[in-house]
Design a protein around this motif. Structure first.
Motif, mmCIF file in Angstrom:
data_model
loop_
_atom_site.group_PDB
_atom_site.id
_atom_site.type_symbol
_atom_site.label_atom_id
_atom_site.label_comp_id
_atom_site.label_asym_id
_atom_site.label_seq_id
_atom_site.Cartn_x
_atom_site.Cartn_y
_atom_site.Cartn_z
ATOM 1 N N VAL A 104 -13.500 37.990 -21.168
ATOM 2 C CA VAL A 104 -12.898 37.945 -19.835
ATOM 3 C C VAL A 104 -12.715 39.356 -19.294
ATOM 4 O O VAL A 104 -13.009 39.640 -18.130
ATOM 5 C CB VAL A 104 -11.547 37.204 -19.864
ATOM 6 C CG1 VAL A 104 -10.877 37.247 -18.490
ATOM 7 C CG2 VAL A 104 -11.736 35.758 -20.307
ATOM 8 N N SER B 54 -17.558 33.036 -21.307
ATOM 9 C CA SER B 54 -16.189 32.800 -21.740
ATOM 10 C C SER B 54 -15.772 31.354 -21.487
ATOM 11 O O SER B 54 -15.085 30.744 -22.301
ATOM 12 C CB SER B 54 -15.239 33.760 -21.018
ATOM 13 O OG SER B 54 -13.930 33.643 -21.521
ATOM 14 N N ILE B 55 -16.190 30.806 -20.354
ATOM 15 C CA ILE B 55 -15.878 29.408 -20.037
ATOM 16 C C ILE B 55 -16.545 28.479 -21.055
ATOM 17 O O ILE B 55 -15.933 27.516 -21.534
ATOM 18 C CB ILE B 55 -16.323 29.074 -18.608
ATOM 19 C CG1 ILE B 55 -15.427 29.797 -17.595
ATOM 20 C CG2 ILE B 55 -16.277 27.560 -18.364
ATOM 21 C CD1 ILE B 55 -15.933 29.723 -16.166
ATOM 22 N N GLN C 104 -12.533 36.266 -27.492
ATOM 23 C CA GLN C 104 -12.880 35.555 -26.264
ATOM 24 C C GLN C 104 -12.183 36.176 -25.056
ATOM 25 O O GLN C 104 -12.734 36.209 -23.950
ATOM 26 C CB GLN C 104 -12.498 34.078 -26.388
ATOM 27 C CG GLN C 104 -12.995 33.237 -25.219
ATOM 28 C CD GLN C 104 -12.798 31.761 -25.471
ATOM 29 O OE1 GLN C 104 -13.118 31.260 -26.532
ATOM 30 N NE2 GLN C 104 -12.261 31.070 -24.497
ATOM 31 N N ASN C 105 -10.954 36.684 -25.245
ATOM 32 C CA ASN C 105 -10.267 37.372 -24.163
ATOM 33 C C ASN C 105 -10.972 38.667 -23.775
ATOM 34 O O ASN C 105 -10.886 39.115 -22.628
ATOM 35 C CB ASN C 105 -8.819 37.678 -24.565
ATOM 36 C CG ASN C 105 -7.933 36.451 -24.518
ATOM 37 O OD1 ASN C 105 -8.191 35.522 -23.774
ATOM 38 N ND2 ASN C 105 -6.893 36.436 -25.331
ATOM 39 N N ALA D 245 -17.448 35.774 -17.122
ATOM 40 C CA ALA D 245 -16.766 34.495 -16.932
ATOM 41 C C ALA D 245 -17.558 33.318 -17.503
ATOM 42 O O ALA D 245 -16.988 32.425 -18.133
ATOM 43 C CB ALA D 245 -16.486 34.277 -15.448
ATOM 44 N N ALA E 113 -14.691 28.645 -24.270
ATOM 45 C CA ALA E 113 -13.388 27.989 -24.128
ATOM 46 C C ALA E 113 -13.525 26.476 -24.254
ATOM 47 O O ALA E 113 -12.640 25.796 -24.798
ATOM 48 C CB ALA E 113 -12.760 28.349 -22.783
ATOM 49 N N CYS E 114 -14.627 25.948 -23.758
ATOM 50 C CA CYS E 114 -14.867 24.494 -23.824
ATOM 51 C C CYS E 114 -15.383 24.062 -25.201
ATOM 52 O O CYS E 114 -15.182 22.909 -25.601
ATOM 53 C CB CYS E 114 -15.882 24.070 -22.760
ATOM 54 S SG CYS E 114 -15.315 24.257 -21.062
ATOM 55 N N SER F 17 -11.608 30.699 -17.602
ATOM 56 C CA SER F 17 -11.677 30.588 -19.060
ATOM 57 C C SER F 17 -10.287 30.468 -19.681
ATOM 58 O O SER F 17 -10.040 29.539 -20.469
ATOM 59 C CB SER F 17 -12.432 31.787 -19.647
ATOM 60 O OG SER F 17 -12.354 31.789 -21.054
ATOM 61 N N THR G 288 -18.472 31.537 -31.948
ATOM 62 C CA THR G 288 -17.883 32.530 -31.045
ATOM 63 C C THR G 288 -18.083 33.944 -31.579
ATOM 64 O O THR G 288 -18.467 34.853 -30.822
ATOM 65 C CB THR G 288 -16.382 32.263 -30.858
ATOM 66 O OG1 THR G 288 -16.204 30.969 -30.275
ATOM 67 C CG2 THR G 288 -15.746 33.313 -29.946
#
Length: 470
Positions: free
Chosen positions: A385, A393-394, A381-382, A390, A397-398, A247, A436
């Motif tokens: 993680v 979060s991925i 978002q962190n 995961a 991130a996208c 991520s 998010t």
């Protein structure tokens, strides 16, 4: 630097946030200064400032990709090591650290070869205007020689924070930044090296930071220490590091991809006018001012969240999230208000020429419209993680860049011309930020409940096994 490290499972949450998150934010501000100083000095080079600044803007995405591989290991390995530590599995935590070290060495060597051998094609691929090409190429070639230093200084530092040594981790960044600030004017102006001097100052500064951070793990006070017998990497741990770190990796790489898309579309729709590329560099620097401290805040609380997630202490995690959410929202709101109301401030910071400043003042309010939502995109978002989530979060991130921003950056110019490139950032940020924040606050209670149930089941199974043995 610190007499004792904090106790992630017992110390007050407010104290932990102060001891870990604040140094992490300061470190990111220093790191931001690290990146901005090159541009400020280069933009002031007499006669070629605008072209040189545009060249650095083109190369910057490549440096982000290099950093992304360091984040893959550091941001994936450090939370995993913290979770193992919270579970009381110190041997596994040490294996994660040593596996991550080997991964950093391999990535560093491979990227050095790629950057140095493909320097010219990369500069062309990343959309350098003709009058900025030579400056971009000069900077990248020198920077590429120091790739290994970047790997170790950025990739190992999260393992220092994960142990509770927030100020020591901050010092890693501060040492390099202060040295870079001192060397930049010396190499650029006094020695007449220009753009090459800016790159050399950065490389030497990163080298000193790498030595500092590596030396920490030879100290007896470090829970993670280099063990040559342990350097045989574990495929299982390498896979887990990569999956959890994917991520942060995606966030960095897509940041680079976005800048490639921006640069190429700006060049296309402005008919190669480097003023628009230089203006974009200023605006992207403003994005960094908004995002990097928030990312530091999220990174700073990761050890608290991961360690207590390993222990199954939901109450401490919820309190941490409450504090970090309030702090992040206050900061993102402040930066948003300043950016929308006074875009000319950034023109002064980067010594923008009048033509560049006019572009910045016109489009900055649209470009920065969504930064108020960065408290979720860059910080919460962190925390996903840190919670070993995961997959979600991925996806998040996208979402902002791959799913929203890149398509918008290609489509909107057909309706609005070059202005559409700038509009795309604000629209994507607002949309992704809302999604998010909603996703995080909806999923957090379920994630914590699931963890509590898992640990309770494990405890019951262990007790049953002990009773059977007795």
């Amino acid at each position: 630097m610190e007499n004792r490290r904090v106790d992630l499972g017992k110390d007050g949450i407010g104290k932990l946030v102060a001891r870990l998150a604040i140094p992490a934010v300061v470190a990111q501000l220093i790191n931001l200064l690290y990146n901005l100083v090159d541009r400020m000095y280069v933009g002031a080079i007499d006669g070629i400032g605008t072209q040189a600044l545009a060249g650095l803007g083109v190369v910057f995405p490549i440096t982000i990709i290099v950093s992304a591989f360091a984040n893959l290991v550091g941001m994936g390995g450090a939370p995993l090591a913290s979770i193992f530590s919270g579970e009381g599995k110190k041997e596994e935590a040490g294996r994660v650290f040593n596996t991550g070290t080997v991964m950093l060495a391999v990535f560093g060597a491979a990227l050095t070869v790629v950057v140095l051998t493909l320097c010219d094609p990369l500069v062309k691929l990343f959309g350098a205007p003709d009058d900025a090409y030579g400056y971009a190429r000069d900077y990248l070639f020198v920077y590429g020689a120091g790739t290994v230093f970047v790997m170790f200084s950025l990739g190992l530092n999260p393992f220092i924070s994960a142990q509770g040594y927030g100020f020591t981790a901050m010092a890693t960044v501060a040492i390099g930044a202060v040295l870079n600030i001192a060397l930049d004017p010396l190499f650029i102006f006094a020695f007449g090296m220009g753009v090459k001097g800016a790159a050399l100052a950065t490389v030497l500064s990163q080298a000193v930071s790498a030595v500092w951070v590596t030396a920490f793990f030879f100290r007896k006070s470090s829970s993670y220490r280099f063990g040559f017998k342990k350097f045989r990497p574990s495929g299982k741990f390498a896979a887990r590091i990569a999956f959890l770190g994917f991520s942060p990796f995606i966030m960095s790489v897509t940041e680079s991809a976005i800048q490639i898309v921006f640069n190429n579309n700006i060049t296309k729709w402005s008919n190669g006018d480097s003023d628009y590329t230089a203006a974009l560099t200023v605006m992207l620097s403003a994005i960094q001012i908004a995002s990097m401290p928030l990312s530091g805040l999220g990174n700073g609380v990761q050890p608290i969240v991961s360690y207590n997630y390993g222990r199954g202490d939901s109450a401490r995690i919820k309190k941490t999230v409450k504090i970090v959410s309030a702090a992040a929202l206050c900061f993102s709101s402040t930066v948003w208000a300043v950016s929308v109301a006074a875009p000319q401030l950034y023109c002064y910071i980067f010594s923008a020429e009048p033509e560049v400043a006019a572009i910045v003042e016109r489009y900055m309010p649209y470009f920065m419209a969504g930064t108020i939502f960065y408290f979720a995109q860059m910080c919460l978002q962190n925390v996903f993680v840190a919670l070993d989530q995961a997959a979600i979060s991925i996806f998040l991130a996208c979402l902002r860049k791959v799913i929203l921003l890149i398509p918008l950056c290609f489509l909107l110019p057909y309706e609005f011309g070059v202005a559409g490139v700038y509009y795309s950032e604000g629209i994507a940020d607002v949309t992704a930020g809302i999604i998010t924040a909603t996703t995080f606050y909806a999923m957090l209670p379920r994630i914590l409940k699931k963890r509590e149930n898992k640990l309770a089941a494990q405890s019951a199974a262990e007790k049953e096994s002990e009773d059977t043995s007795a």
